[in-house]
Design a protein around this motif. Sequence first.
Motif, PDB file in Angstrom:
ATOM      1  N   ALA A  52       0.879  -1.175   0.000  1.00  0.00           N
ATOM      2  CA  ALA A  52       0.000   0.000   0.000  1.00  0.00           C
ATOM      3  C   ALA A  52       0.915   1.223   0.000  1.00  0.00           C
ATOM      4  O   ALA A  52       2.135   1.092   0.129  1.00  0.00           O
ATOM      5  N   ASP A  88      -7.408   5.988  -2.333  1.00  0.00           N
ATOM      6  CA  ASP A  88      -6.080   5.861  -2.921  1.00  0.00           C
ATOM      7  C   ASP A  88      -5.055   6.569  -2.040  1.00  0.00           C
ATOM      8  O   ASP A  88      -4.822   7.754  -2.219  1.00  0.00           O
ATOM      9  N   ASP A  89      -4.386   5.898  -1.102  1.00  0.00           N
ATOM     10  CA  ASP A  89      -4.485   4.482  -0.827  1.00  0.00           C
ATOM     11  C   ASP A  89      -4.312   4.232   0.672  1.00  0.00           C
ATOM     12  O   ASP A  89      -3.883   3.176   1.078  1.00  0.00           O
ATOM     13  N   ASN A  92      -5.949   1.072   2.133  1.00  0.00           N
ATOM     14  CA  ASN A  92      -5.264  -0.207   2.276  1.00  0.00           C
ATOM     15  C   ASN A  92      -4.272  -0.204   3.430  1.00  0.00           C
ATOM     16  O   ASN A  92      -4.096  -1.221   4.107  1.00  0.00           O
ATOM     17  N   GLU A 150      -2.741  -2.598  -4.295  1.00  0.00           N
ATOM     18  CA  GLU A 150      -4.038  -1.970  -4.512  1.00  0.00           C
ATOM     19  C   GLU A 150      -4.554  -2.348  -5.905  1.00  0.00           C
ATOM     20  O   GLU A 150      -3.782  -2.544  -6.839  1.00  0.00           O
TER      21      GLU A 150
END
Length: 334
Positions: A52, A88-89, A92, A150
């Motif tokens: 990530a 984004d991001d 994650n 991702e």
Amino acid sequence: TDTLPFDQLAAYLTRTFPLVHQQLKLQTVNHYGRLYEWPGTDPALPPLLLLAHQDVVPVLPGTEGQWTRPPFAGQQAGGYLYGRGALDDKLNVLGQLEGVEYLLRTGFRPRRTVLLAFGHDEETQGLRGAAALAALLRRQHPRLAMVFDEGGLVKADGVAGLAQPVALVGVSEKGYLTLELAATGQGGHSSMPPALTSVGRVAAAVARLEAAPFPARLDGGVSGLLTYLAPAVPFGKRVVFANQWLFGFLIRKSLAATPSGNAALRTTTAPTMLRGGDKDNVLPIGATATVNFRLLPGDSVGQVLRRVREVVADSLVRLRVVGQGRDASPVSGT
């Protein structure tokens, strides 16, 4: 780069995920890149790597008032989280840490070592973040079982007739190339311009590039997606998806009608910056345009350069590669 938010984020992660930072090994790369290692019970198994990135794209100065919600406030409303990084991001980064924190709380230990690698400059090509982390991983963990990064969204719409959600799994990554187009002309007063100024020459080159997009192809990953979806769509679409050799033209025409579909079909051409003079009544000597290309698997940096020269077709327009270009990764068979 404003590095204070990275320091604030690091403090937040340490504070919010105490078990992760007590029980996992953390290595930092170039101060802000982070590699967590969760040892497995079977050291003979190659590790699993989750990726990530912490950074986000900036907000253009002067556009703050055009945002319906502040881009960096992290506001919650109507069941949604609004802010840079929500998709984004940082999504994650936090999701992976939240999952590990929960599993640690339950006493779970993975059989296979799990690695979490979080870069800090992905939006600027990742040279100090992802590239440095990759070098570290090659030294410490040269063999990995699998890498997860991702990807796309889970879509409940977008394909007419599809009654179930579709998870878009990335099986390749497009290449990257930025070119600067430059021209030099006679300076002077704007009251006596030549037939073609440096600005006009560069603008004409950009216009030719936009008027001649790269060919559309289905073999950059779209073909496999449609083949996979074929059994789940109505009979008419199933026939089309299963016979791409016959209906390829119609498929390409349909997908090219939207920016996202078009980007999946071809190497894209995106003029992003234009520079010329600094006074409205003075002819600039030099002018430049910056054009970004995202390369479809199968197209190389060299091929893009050759095609740009052919399309621009002007020896007085100079081309310069900005930064480092890279080819697309191969389409994964898995």
